[in-house]
Design an enzyme around this catalytic site. Structure first.
Site, mmCIF file in Angstrom:
data_model
loop_
_atom_site.group_PDB
_atom_site.id
_atom_site.type_symbol
_atom_site.label_atom_id
_atom_site.label_comp_id
_atom_site.label_asym_id
_atom_site.label_seq_id
_atom_site.Cartn_x
_atom_site.Cartn_y
_atom_site.Cartn_z
ATOM 1 N N LYS A 34 -9.829 -7.567 -2.766
ATOM 2 C CA LYS A 34 -9.427 -6.405 -2.408
ATOM 3 C C LYS A 34 -10.409 -5.194 -2.462
ATOM 4 O O LYS A 34 -10.695 -4.570 -1.540
ATOM 5 C CB LYS A 34 -8.247 -6.000 -3.138
ATOM 6 C CG LYS A 34 -6.633 -6.989 -2.797
ATOM 7 C CD LYS A 34 -5.697 -6.750 -3.556
ATOM 8 C CE LYS A 34 -4.635 -7.652 -3.413
ATOM 9 N NZ LYS A 34 -3.481 -7.184 -4.319
ATOM 10 N N GLN A 78 -0.503 -5.329 -9.163
ATOM 11 C CA GLN A 78 -0.912 -6.216 -8.853
ATOM 12 C C GLN A 78 0.125 -7.021 -9.706
ATOM 13 O O GLN A 78 0.396 -6.715 -10.798
ATOM 14 C CB GLN A 78 -2.382 -6.704 -9.524
ATOM 15 C CG GLN A 78 -2.677 -8.039 -9.404
ATOM 16 C CD GLN A 78 -2.856 -8.341 -7.934
ATOM 17 O OE1 GLN A 78 -3.586 -7.835 -7.293
ATOM 18 N NE2 GLN A 78 -2.450 -9.772 -7.531
ATOM 19 N N ASP A 103 1.012 -1.231 -0.359
ATOM 20 C CA ASP A 103 1.575 -2.524 -0.360
ATOM 21 C C ASP A 103 3.097 -2.505 0.202
ATOM 22 O O ASP A 103 3.449 -3.740 0.348
ATOM 23 C CB ASP A 103 1.640 -3.135 -1.830
ATOM 24 C CG ASP A 103 0.638 -4.141 -2.004
ATOM 25 O OD1 ASP A 103 0.025 -4.785 -1.174
ATOM 26 O OD2 ASP A 103 0.734 -4.283 -3.458
#
Length: 868
Positions: A34, A78, A103
């Protein structure tokens, strides 16, 4: 996806932050992918990693910090959370601000997606990437779509996306019967089940679009690590029937990362649509003034304030910097000042007034009204900084509220207990002195040194305090002196401190008594300076509130202008100046007449703070000018004489400040009277003279003043102190008396002469001067109105407030609120009762009791001191 927007400070508004708990190898790999992608599209990026042992509260605090950082526009948590402590994943992901949830995992974004609000939410990156791929194969509307899996990350949002793209959607899961038949009807198949190669090629409809979101590791001896990555679809057989199919790896994965970058850029664009560098995103209330004006209670009930958390966010404070007291007030932690130390200061305004009537001159209403005008009506960042009104007998004329029948209101009943903290600290000093006097008067030095309490309370040596010493309204005093509690040196210390450490040092220097040899005894000598700082550690934080129009206000400290400096705190001004930014305005108040509050603002407060104001606003009310021009006496609590309601034209001259560009604000009366006052004010040197009606209309009534202030702030100016600190004490007093009061000279009475000699010998001659004088006249006589001439100013005594850092001469018969008591100490053995020693982590103290008698004949008192 490039975005090239740079702030005034030079940093890019395109930052993605990945928050990781623990140190999993697979998470490290995903994060590196990422961040590598972010670098390729010139997005700024950072990774926050915490240990394997964080507590949930620590994780949530870190997320809140990133939420409130204007430089970060994408925050990714995460998963999974790799912690040895129990961690609620749902709670952690929902802590991310929805506007930064790139996200798309928060419940708010998921809820908007399920309702079809696709333009007002972030779509999870994997489903969004899948839809990008599907849309490239042709029309989606009307197709049969099957989704295998119902996870919050892939399956559930994928179902919603396909549904709102007008496909007919079936979601399959572990309980679905005859999965092969369901797959066989799918024009579009999205698989995210997490089972290696579970979907076989023979299940597929000919020409179907197949999106494989699975990542699974299966044994493979041909690989160096003995494992191979495969999807949820058996790729070799499926590619023979599918019209389109994504490989694993290399299919959905890169699209997920690409969508993450796109969401971050989208977040930055949304932010920049509403963000103006240096401007608050603040909402203001619309006032609807009534005529005739209702009572202040009725006005207050017509107002619905914002929550204090919302106000704090609007002015740029982080949640960690705010300690709420209920829903409409809060303490602001001094860490905010440290965070903002590189931010340029805003414009600094001080509001003062001419010599007032006993009813006041309206400097505080003008302070609030001007701040409302600048913020709610002229659309610049503005902050008001005012003092908390001190409670006299019957709550004083102001009471515990600010003002009567005005639309410039801040309600302050008890506020955040700053006054109570000062009272507690003052009481501790008094009780400690009493205990020391009693102990020394009844015990020998040897006994004192052997008593276990003495080393803790007083050090190892006796000080020898006289039984006669200064007290601060600790017991029975005339009612007019009750405000002495908050006019004490400790309140002055609180107002002049520039940090918690500075306050602690100042408290240690406070002289509270004198020894038998005439040596000053400080709180540090008594061993209580640290305890005083502990009692006042919360009081040093400014209290955040709001006006009726939603303008932010710091209400902090209340030193009086007749016996102290009469200004709100330095810390409130400093924090406010940072928050408003270089184009904003901070309006602070110098209470009382200009010869008191404003002179002390410049020569005491500005010396301590290092801040120099840009504009001075002087309030001149027509009733006060009439009274000083020869009108009848005005008495608090009595009806105004009829002369003040009739139009009177005479050449009144308003007072002038000794330095700085000035505006004159005049309260409303007849047009002829206002015209005369404006004319005379300009002749006296005012830059502009502006009639105002903020008390009746709120900020709208002070717009003209706000515009005048904006013009004045751009005018070149220079600030000059009235005197040099190195001048002799009596010369500094003489300069103030002649320049500010118009006195011919000063007369130092014998006691004052002794103090000048003593303080000069002690090296205190370079301290600034804080004149303790009536605020009702330019002279020492409150009955002499107007501009008295031909008088000599009598100085009867001079005291040293070493903690506050100034000398205060007593002018005429002014009362300081501090009284002198001579105690008749009971000649009894020191009586220890119930001495307690509890040694655990939270309680370790001693208690002792003593008796003393007050000369007034009141009952004996039993006091207890508990030292923690």
């Amino acid at each position: 996806m490039g975005l090239n927007c740079v702030s005034a400070q030079g940093w890019l508004y395109r930052t993605v932050c990945v928050f990781q708990v623990g140190d999993r190898d697979d998470s490290n790999l995903y994060i590196s992918m990422k961040l590598k992608a972010a670098a390729e599209v010139t997005l700024l990026h950072q990774s926050l990693t915490t240990t394997l042992k964080p507590w949930p509260a620590q994780v949530l605090r870190r997320i809140v910090e990133v939420n409130e950082n204007l430089e970060v526009h994408g925050l990714i948590v995460q998963l999974p959370l790799d912690s040895i402590n129990p961690m609620d994943t749902e709670k952690v992901t929902n802590a991310v601000a929805p506007e930064k949830d790139v996200d798309g995992l928060t419940s708010i974004n998921a809820g908007k997606l399920s309702r079809g609000d696709l333009g007002d939410c972030f779509i999870p990156c994997t489903p969004k990437g899948c839809m990008k791929l599907i849309s490239q194969t042709g029309e989606v509307a009307g197709k049969n779509a099957v989704v295998i899996g119902r996870s919050k990350i892939v399956g559930a949002p994928m179902h919603d996306l396909l549904l709102w793209s007008h496909a007919t959607v079936t979601t399959c899961h572990s309980k679905t019967t005859d999965l092969a038949a369901q797959v066989g009807r799918a024009d579009i198949l999205v698989v995210g089940a997490g089972k290696a190669e579970m979907v076989k090629g023979e299940w597929l409809k000919e020409g179907a679009v197949v999106i494989d979101c699975g990542i699974n590791h299966i044994p493979d001896d041909s690989k160096a690590n003995g494992m191979r990555v495969v999807g949820d679809v058996h790729y070799p057989s499926a590619k023979e029937k599918a019209g389109f199919i994504t490989p694993v790896p290399g299919g959905v994965g890169p699209m997920t990362v690409a969508m993450l970058m796109e969401n971050t850029v989208q977040s930055a664009k949304r932010f920049l649509k509403t963000y103006q560098p240096g401007k608050w995103n603040i909402s203001y209330a619309k006032l609807k003034p009534q005529k005739p004006q209702p009572s202040d209670v009725a006005i207050a009930h017509s107002f619905t304030p914002k929550t204090i958390g919302r106000l704090a966010r609007e002015v740029g404070l982080f949640s960690e910097e705010v300690e709420p007291y209920g829903t409409t007030r809060a303490k602001v932690r001094l860490e905010a000042l440290n965070r903002l130390k590189t931010q340029p200061n805003g414009k600094y305004l001080v509001v003062t007034g001419i010599t007032p009537t006993p009813l006041g001159e309206g400097t505080t209403t003008t302070t609030l009204g001007l701040a409302q005008a600048l913020g709610a009506h002229l659309h610049v960042n503005s902050f008001a900084c005012v003092r908390q009104p001190s409670r006299g007998s019957n709550f004083g004329v102001k009471g515990e509220f600010f003002f009567y029948k005005t639309y410039c209101l801040v309600f302050l009943l008890h506020l955040t207990s700053d006054i109570q903290a000062v009272m507690a600290a003052s009481s501790l000093v008094v009780d400690t002195i009493n205990a020391r006097v009693l102990c020394e008067s009844t015990q020998s030095d040897k006994v004192i040194q052997n008593i276990i309490l003495v080393p803790i309370l007083f050090g190892s040596r006796p000080i020898g305090i006289f039984a006669r010493f200064y007290l601060i309204n600790s017991f029975q005093t005339p009612s007019k002196q009750l405000s002495g509690y908050v006019a004490s040196e400790m309140m002055a210390v609180l107002a002049l401190s520039t940090s918690l450490g500075d306050m602690t040092r100042r408290l240690a220097r406070v002289v509270v008594a004198y020894s038998r040899k005439g040596k000053p005894v400080t709180t540090e000598d008594l061993g209580i300076s640290g305890v005083l700082a502990t009692l006042m550690r919360d009081a040093v934080k400014p209290s955040l509130m709001q006006t009726m129009e939603g303008t932010p206000v710091f209400v902090h400290t209340c030193p009086l202008s007749d016996i102290a400096q009469g200004n709100s705190s330095i810390l409130a001004d400093q924090i406010a100046l940072k928050l408003v930014g270089p184009e904003g305005f901070v309006v602070t108040e110098a209470e009382g007449g200009a010869e008191l509050g404003m002179e002390k603002f410049f020569d005491i407060k500005c010396r301590s703070s290092g801040l120099h104001p840009d504009v001075v606003v002087m309030v001149a009310s027509v009733p006060a000018l009439k009274m000083h021009g020869g009108g009848p006496a005005v008495t608090a609590g009595s009806a105004m004489p009829k002369e003040y309601s009739a139009e009177v034209i005479s050449p009144w001259l308003p007072s002038q400040p000794h330095s700085q560009a000035a505006e004159i604000c005049i309260s409303t009366d007849t047009d002829a009277e206002l015209g005369l006052v404006c004319e005379q004010a300009k002749l006296a040197g005012a830059l502009e003279a502006v009639p105002c009606s903020h008390w009746a209309e709120g900020g709208a009534g002070a717009v003209a003043l706000g515009q005048a202030v904006q013009r004045a702030a751009e005018t070149p100016h220079q600030m000059n102190f009235l005197y040099d600190l190195e001048m002799p004490i009596d010369d500094k007093i003489r300069v103030i008396a002649k320049s500010m009061y118009g006195a011919d000279d000063v007369e130092l009475l014998p006691q004052a002469q002794k103090k000048v000699a003593l303080f000069s010998k002690q090296g205190l001659g370079n301290l600034p001067i804080c004149m303790a004088k009536t605020h009702l006249s330019l002279s020492h006589d409150p009955e002499r109105k107007g501009v008295p001439t031909g008088f000599t100013l009598p100085i009867r005594d001079i005291h040293a407030n070493l903690g506050a850092g100034f000398l205060y001469p007593l002018v005429g018969t002014v009362s300081t609120g501090a009284v002198t008591h001579s105690y008749e100490l009971l000649r009894l053995p020191l009586y220890f009762k119930n001495v307690e020693c509890q040694n655990n982590s939270r309680e370790n103290y001693f208690s002792f009791y003593f008796f003393h008698r007050i000369p007034s004949g009141s009952e004996d008192y039993i006091h207890s001191i508990r030292i923690w």
